[in-house]
Design an enzyme around this catalytic site. Structure first.
Site, PDB file in Angstrom:
ATOM      1  CG  ASP A 207      -1.104  -9.630  11.109  1.00 16.55           C
ATOM      2  OD1 ASP A 207       0.069  -9.620  10.669  1.00 16.55           O
ATOM      3  OD2 ASP A 207      -1.364  -9.555  12.329  1.00 16.55           O
TER       4      ASP A 207
ATOM      5  CB  SER B  82      17.467  -5.279   4.591  1.00 16.50           C
ATOM      6  OG  SER B  82      18.205  -4.217   5.148  1.00 16.50           O
TER       7      SER B  82
ATOM      8  CG  ASN C 113       7.665  -4.821   0.214  1.00 14.07           C
ATOM      9  OD1 ASN C 113       8.797  -4.347   0.163  1.00 14.07           O
ATOM     10  ND2 ASN C 113       6.622  -4.116   0.647  1.00 14.07           N
TER      11      ASN C 113
ATOM     12  CE1 TYR D 299      13.229  -4.764   8.547  1.00 10.35           C
ATOM     13  CE2 TYR D 299      15.473  -4.007   8.130  1.00 10.35           C
ATOM     14  CZ  TYR D 299      14.176  -4.238   7.691  1.00 10.35           C
ATOM     15  OH  TYR D 299      13.846  -3.935   6.390  1.00 10.35           O
TER      16      TYR D 299
ATOM     17  CE  LYS E 136      13.791  -7.144   5.879  1.00  8.33           C
ATOM     18  NZ  LYS E 136      12.763  -7.504   4.864  1.00  8.33           N
TER      19      LYS E 136
ATOM     20  CB  SER F 246      -0.934   0.009   1.223  1.00 10.71           C
ATOM     21  OG  SER F 246      -0.191   0.033   2.428  1.00 10.71           O
TER      22      SER F 246
END
Length: 282
Positions: free
Chosen positions: A78, A158, A105, A171, A175, A29
């Protein structure tokens, strides 16, 4: 004798390169997901745009895609919930009549030093950014295997996968797991002619970056990067299109870095200028 393959010698087609392909993108979005959706639509793909809470923005992306002459859909889910992901994939397949491309993503990140981390936020980062990616890749792959027509999976990972950024342990962990998941999936799915590849975006100009940085900081620090600016969302989208292009069918298990040189030793770039000033033979 020419070494060109028959494919390389064939005339260039005017047909959009992903015409008729059916694409599901999680977290589309806004930000990088939106950029991927727009680029996929621009080359003829039908797109299902997954969102979590930004329904209005997802509908805006639908309209932007449809303005390019393709069909688009918005489906809320979700991504951290395996049951919801299965429902998302089922609904996307029902609306589009199948599934050719999946782009994982969606991500979440909460930034605190390890010793100060709120474990609920830490777990949410792992649930969305690691488990969510796994749920989508597995559910999407199962649909492709059942259809027997091959397919493409792109995992937006990432540089955090291998750069231990302080304050982003959850994070970083997620990743790193994404990269290994994607490469393992590439091995396991090759016999089904399903290609799995990774994109490492650099510092990209997205709404999500405003969660951690002031606007002035983004512009000032972005100008210091080797390419002199932050990346744009559609630049990541063009990378995803390249990986899913049928002409890229020999690429699987690979990582495409789109970062304007951020992973280069750019903090040492002054040494380049020093070298230019040194006389030859000194």
């Amino acid at each position: 004798m020419s070494a060109e393959s028959p494919e390389s010698a064939s005339p260039v087609s005017s047909t959009p390169i992903l015409q008729g392909k059916r694409v599901l993108i999680s977290g589309a979005s806004r930000g990088i997901g939106r950029g991927i959706a727009l680029e996929m639509a621009s080359v003829g793909a039908e797109v299902t745009i997954n969102y979590h809470s930004n329904e209005g923005e997802a509908e805006d992306v639908v309209r932007e895609c449809e303005a390019m002459g393709t069909t688009a859909h918005a489906v809320g889910a979700d991504i951290s919930d395996e049951t919801k992901v299965q429902e998302l994939v089922d609904q996307a397949c029902e609306r589009m009549g199948g599934l050719d491309i999946v782009v994982s993503n969606a991500a979440y990140s909460d930034r605190h030093l390890m010793l100060e981390s709120d474990l609920d936020e830490f777990r949410r980062t792992i649930d969305v950014s690691m488990w969510g990616a796994f749920h989508l890749v597995r559910c999407g792959a199962r649909k492709m295997v059942d259809a027997g027509n091959g397919g493409n999976i792109v995992v937006i990972s990432s540089p955090h996968a291998h750069m231990p950024m302080p304050g982003a342990m959850a994070y970083n962990m997620a990743k790193a797991a994404n990269d290994q998941m994607a490469r393992t999936a590439a091995v396991e799915l090759a016999s089904h002619r399903i290609r799995v590849n990774i994109i490492h975006p650099g510092w990209i100009d997205t709404p999500g970056e405003r969660k951690f940085f002031q606007e002035e900081t983004l512009q000032t620090e972005g100008a210091k990067l080797p390419w002199g600016r932050l990346g744009q969302i559609r630049e990541i989208g063009r990378g995803a299109v390249f990986l899913c292009d049928p002409k890229s069918e020999y690429i699987t298990g690979s990582t495409l870095t789109i970062d304007g040189g951020i992973q280069l030793p750019w903090r040492e770039m002054y040494r380049v200028e020093e070298a230019r000033r040194e006389p030859v033979g000194s």
